[in-house]
Design a protein around this motif. Structure first.
Motif, PDB file in Angstrom:
ATOM      1  N   UNK A  62       0.832  -1.214   0.000  1.00 49.93           N
ATOM      2  CA  UNK A  62       0.000   0.000   0.000  1.00 49.93           C
ATOM      3  C   UNK A  62       0.860   1.254   0.000  1.00 49.93           C
ATOM      4  N   UNK A  63       0.214   2.360  -0.353  1.00 50.71           N
ATOM      5  CA  UNK A  63       0.849   3.674  -0.214  1.00 50.71           C
ATOM      6  C   UNK A  63       0.409   4.267   1.121  1.00 50.71           C
ATOM      7  N   UNK A  64       1.354   4.696   1.926  1.00 52.50           N
ATOM      8  CA  UNK A  64       1.004   5.475   3.120  1.00 52.50           C
ATOM      9  C   UNK A  64       1.048   6.931   2.675  1.00 52.50           C
ATOM     10  N   UNK A  65      -0.105   7.587   2.702  1.00 52.42           N
ATOM     11  CA  UNK A  65      -0.191   8.947   2.182  1.00 52.42           C
ATOM     12  C   UNK A  65      -0.383   9.946   3.311  1.00 52.42           C
ATOM     13  N   UNK A  66       0.305  11.064   3.191  1.00 52.69           N
ATOM     14  CA  UNK A  66       0.148  12.155   4.157  1.00 52.69           C
ATOM     15  C   UNK A  66      -0.317  13.379   3.373  1.00 52.69           C
ATOM     16  N   UNK A  67      -1.537  13.816   3.617  1.00 56.27           N
ATOM     17  CA  UNK A  67      -2.083  14.975   2.908  1.00 56.27           C
ATOM     18  C   UNK A  67      -2.062  16.162   3.873  1.00 56.27           C
ATOM     19  N   UNK A  68      -1.320  17.195   3.489  1.00 57.71           N
ATOM     20  CA  UNK A  68      -1.122  18.339   4.401  1.00 57.71           C
ATOM     21  C   UNK A  68      -2.261  19.344   4.216  1.00 57.71           C
ATOM     22  N   UNK A  69      -2.896  19.716   5.317  1.00 55.62           N
ATOM     23  CA  UNK A  69      -3.996  20.694   5.247  1.00 55.62           C
ATOM     24  C   UNK A  69      -3.692  21.868   6.178  1.00 55.62           C
ATOM     25  N   UNK A  70      -4.293  23.025   5.934  1.00 60.80           N
ATOM     26  CA  UNK A  70      -4.051  24.145   6.846  1.00 60.80           C
ATOM     27  C   UNK A  70      -4.515  23.785   8.263  1.00 60.80           C
ATOM     28  N   UNK A  71      -3.817  24.309   9.252  1.00 60.11           N
ATOM     29  CA  UNK A  71      -4.140  24.018  10.660  1.00 60.11           C
ATOM     30  C   UNK A  71      -5.630  24.234  10.925  1.00 60.11           C
ATOM     31  N   UNK A  72      -6.254  23.238  11.508  1.00 64.41           N
ATOM     32  CA  UNK A  72      -7.672  23.356  11.864  1.00 64.41           C
ATOM     33  C   UNK A  72      -8.600  23.260  10.665  1.00 64.41           C
ATOM     34  N   UNK A  73      -8.056  22.879   9.490  1.00 64.36           N
ATOM     35  CA  UNK A  73      -8.870  22.902   8.264  1.00 64.36           C
ATOM     36  C   UNK A  73      -9.749  21.680   8.061  1.00 64.36           C
ATOM     37  N   UNK A  74      -9.715  20.737   8.984  1.00 70.11           N
ATOM     38  CA  UNK A  74     -10.433  19.470   8.758  1.00 70.11           C
ATOM     39  C   UNK A  74     -11.946  19.672   8.667  1.00 70.11           C
ATOM     40  N   UNK A  75     -12.480  20.574   9.480  1.00 76.38           N
ATOM     41  CA  UNK A  75     -13.939  20.743   9.465  1.00 76.38           C
ATOM     42  C   UNK A  75     -14.396  21.303   8.111  1.00 76.38           C
ATOM     43  N   UNK A  76     -13.589  22.249   7.576  1.00 77.25           N
ATOM     44  CA  UNK A  76     -13.939  22.808   6.269  1.00 77.25           C
ATOM     45  C   UNK A  76     -13.881  21.708   5.201  1.00 77.25           C
ATOM     46  N   UNK A  77     -12.862  20.867   5.273  1.00 74.56           N
ATOM     47  CA  UNK A  77     -12.735  19.780   4.294  1.00 74.56           C
ATOM     48  C   UNK A  77     -13.926  18.839   4.380  1.00 74.56           C
ATOM     49  N   UNK A  78     -14.315  18.547   5.625  1.00 80.09           N
ATOM     50  CA  UNK A  78     -15.452  17.626   5.796  1.00 80.09           C
ATOM     51  C   UNK A  78     -16.726  18.244   5.225  1.00 80.09           C
ATOM     52  N   UNK A  79     -16.866  19.583   5.416  1.00 86.37           N
ATOM     53  CA  UNK A  79     -18.091  20.213   4.917  1.00 86.37           C
ATOM     54  C   UNK A  79     -18.115  20.205   3.380  1.00 86.37           C
ATOM     55  N   UNK A  80     -16.928  20.174   2.751  1.00 87.09           N
ATOM     56  CA  UNK A  80     -16.883  20.111   1.284  1.00 87.09           C
ATOM     57  C   UNK A  80     -17.178  18.697   0.768  1.00 87.09           C
ATOM     58  N   UNK A  81     -17.047  17.720   1.661  1.00 82.12           N
ATOM     59  CA  UNK A  81     -17.439  16.358   1.305  1.00 82.12           C
ATOM     60  C   UNK A  81     -16.265  15.475   0.903  1.00 82.12           C
ATOM     61  N   UNK A  82     -16.486  14.178   1.043  1.00 81.26           N
ATOM     62  CA  UNK A  82     -15.437  13.194   0.766  1.00 81.26           C
ATOM     63  C   UNK A  82     -15.093  13.137  -0.729  1.00 81.26           C
ATOM     64  N   UNK A  83     -16.119  13.339  -1.583  1.00 80.37           N
ATOM     65  CA  UNK A  83     -15.847  13.296  -3.029  1.00 80.37           C
ATOM     66  C   UNK A  83     -14.862  14.391  -3.425  1.00 80.37           C
ATOM     67  N   UNK A  84     -15.044  15.571  -2.828  1.00 81.70           N
ATOM     68  CA  UNK A  84     -14.141  16.690  -3.145  1.00 81.70           C
ATOM     69  C   UNK A  84     -12.723  16.342  -2.692  1.00 81.70           C
ATOM     70  N   UNK A  85     -12.590  15.690  -1.533  1.00 84.19           N
ATOM     71  CA  UNK A  85     -11.260  15.316  -1.054  1.00 84.19           C
ATOM     72  C   UNK A  85     -10.630  14.270  -1.968  1.00 84.19           C
ATOM     73  N   UNK A  86     -11.453  13.256  -2.353  1.00 81.71           N
ATOM     74  CA  UNK A  86     -10.924  12.221  -3.258  1.00 81.71           C
ATOM     75  C   UNK A  86     -10.410  12.868  -4.553  1.00 81.71           C
ATOM     76  N   UNK A  87     -11.156  13.870  -5.039  1.00 82.19           N
ATOM     77  CA  UNK A  87     -10.760  14.539  -6.302  1.00 82.19           C
ATOM     78  C   UNK A  87      -9.414  15.250  -6.117  1.00 82.19           C
ATOM     79  N   UNK A  88      -9.215  15.830  -4.937  1.00 81.01           N
ATOM     80  CA  UNK A  88      -7.931  16.526  -4.696  1.00 81.01           C
ATOM     81  C   UNK A  88      -6.775  15.536  -4.663  1.00 81.01           C
ATOM     82  N   UNK A  89      -7.030  14.361  -4.078  1.00 83.33           N
ATOM     83  CA  UNK A  89      -5.982  13.335  -4.031  1.00 83.33           C
ATOM     84  C   UNK A  89      -5.615  12.921  -5.457  1.00 83.33           C
TER      85      UNK A  89
END
Ligand SMILES: Cc1cc2nc3c(=O)[nH]c(=O)nc-3n(C[C@H](O)[C@H](O)[C@H](O)COP(=O)(O)OP(=O)(O)OC[C@H]3O[C@@H](n4cnc5c(N)ncnc54)[C@H](O)[C@@H]3O)c2cc1C
Length: 425
Positions: free
Chosen positions: A222-249
């Motif tokens: 497997x690939x161990x992936x580390x995706x760097x986000x702005x500090x405290x940015x997880x809630x914003x990412x979650x509100x944008x949805x998992x599909x949006x995150x998958x697209x960024x990956x």
């Protein structure tokens, strides 16, 4: 349920890299040591899998390297990155003056289990799982032991020295009132796994684009992936949805498009809240903190595990003899702090500079980034890649094992290591 009391020479709270290495080294030198780990096992995903050349050299000095490298691992000899449109070679470990000229990627639980198994060869090694240190015992301003919660009731441990190896949220440093300085971090990191295919390029490492950063470690299956986000940015990412995150990956690594659906929920990711801090003073009479408990490291360079191991080696070198002889002094504790302060400060300063000069601007920019000049020079003059290799792989003032080995006499009953244990209902 019974309450029990143990008397020992050294009690270590926390069975991470710092605590297990220190416990192993002290027991190997004949010191009676009790290591407490609050979890039932070491198996937790994800807790830092980079075993650097400095730690491998310690394993070599202990005569354990051949056995250690039989555990499944991947070798990383060079590191590269894609910055915007350009691919740059950054680090080359192959010229280090060490026996292992690579970083071994190995699950941390394998590393910790290895130390636990080898520690058990020594009669003075006493590892207790599911033992959660909750408070310190103090007498006349000196720490003389601690109290732990176990499934069998409360455990009191009296010790000449208590060592806080209980990580970045250390309860011991809090109970001791040791003050820390917080240096902050502009980012958090989302860790996750995606399957690896034989057709994947073997050398993908880091990719930096406008506002985004992803680092990938080839872990075989497997690939161990580390995706760097702005500090405290997880809630914003979650509100944008998992599909949006998958697209960024996929935007960062298009070849992952056929497997990014393996990320089925946010539970498939582990958030590392990045912190950089350090204690103003690492000790009080009877108590010493090392590893993340004394200085939480940024994940930049994957040095946290290795700094913790270096702390443990330095502490064992200085403390084993006075502990064994029952003549430990405050000067010994101060000497450990002094020995490790310069390497730790240097490394944290380097991490803070990278955070401020590279990561923070990248996370804010809308423009495609370009490699800085010094990284371009690494492409032209390969010899320059040896400098970061040395800083990352060995660090400043690498520690060497100076403690002797007491005979691993297993036939001496475990009762010796469990020391004068008395149970009272
Ligand atoms: C998600 C994540 C990714 C990371 N990635 C990397 C990486 O790639 N490379 C790298 O080098 N570093 C990485 N790090 C940092 C690295 O894991 C730490 O720097 C390193 O583990 C510090 O070792 P330690 O022994 O000081 O503390 P820890 O590893 O934190 O170990 C502390 C131990 O103490 C136990 N404990 C805590 N409280 C108590 C208590 N009260 N009583 C008993 N036991 C207790 C914990 O269960 C734990 O086992 C990462 C950290 C995280 C969280």
């Amino acid at each position: 349920m019974a309450n029990s009391t143990i008397t020992t020479q050294c009690c270590i709270a926390g069975g991470g890299p710092a605590g297990m290495m220190l416990g192993f080294l002290l027991a190997r030198a004949g010191v009676r040591v009790v290591v407490l780990e609050k979890h039932a096992d070491f198996f937790r995903d994800f807790r830092g899998d980079t075993v650097h050349p400095s730690t491998l050299e310690v394993m070599f000095e202990l005569g354990l390297i051949d056995e250690f490298l039989k555990l499944p691992h991947q070798k990383v000899e060079t590191l590269s990155a894609q910055i915007g449109a350009e691919h740059v070679q950054m680090v080359d470990f192959r010229h280090l003056p060490t026996h292992c000229k690579f970083v071994a990627l190995m699950p941390q639980w394998d590393f910790l289990n290895f130390l636990a198994e080898h520690g058990k060869r020594y009669p003075t090694f006493d590892l207790r799982m599911q033992a959660d240190a909750t408070d310190l015992i103090e007498e006349k301003g000196r720490v003389t032991g601690l109290v732990a919660k176990t499934p069998d009731g409360e455990l009191t441990i009296r010790a000449d020295l208590v060592v806080g190896c209980d990580g970045r949220h250390s309860i011991l440093r809090e109970k001791a009132g040791l003050e820390s300085e917080d240096y902050g971090a502009p980012m958090d990191v989302l860790w996750f796994r995606l399957s690896h295919k034989a057709s994947d390029s073997p050398d993908t490492f880091g990719h930096i684009e406008a506002g985004k950063m992803m680092i990938m470690f080839d872990r075989g299956d497997y690939w161990q992936c580390a995706y760097v986000i702005p500090k405290g940015g997880i809630e914003r990412m979650k509100s944008e949805g998992l599909d949006a995150f998958r697209a960024q990956v996929v935007e960062m690594s298009p070849f992952l498009s056929d497997r990014v659906a393996e990320l089925k929920s946010w539970d498939d990711m582990k958030l590392l809240s990045v912190a950089v801090d350090r204690l103003k003073k690492w000790w009080r009479p009877g108590l010493l903190c090392i590893g993340d408990a004394a200085h939480a490291m940024s994940p930049i360079g994957g040095v946290g595990v290795n700094m913790a191991v270096q702390d443990a080696v330095a502490a064992a070198n200085r403390l084993a003899a006075p502990l064994a002889a029952g003549r430990l002094t405050d000067e010994d504790l101060q000497a450990v702090e002094e020995r490790r302060t310069a390497p730790m400060r240097f490394t944290q300063r380097l991490q803070l500079t990278i955070q401020q000069r590279i990561i923070s601007p990248v996370l804010k920019t809308q423009q495609r980034p370009k490699p800085p000049l010094f990284l371009k020079l690494f492409g032209v003059f390969p010899i320059l890649r040896r400098i970061p290799a040395r800083l990352l792989g060995l660090g400043i003032r690498p520690e060497h094992v100076q403690t002797p080995e007491a005979p691993p006499v297993l036939e001496m009953s475990r009762a010796v290591s469990r020391q004068r244990e008395s149970a009272s209902a």
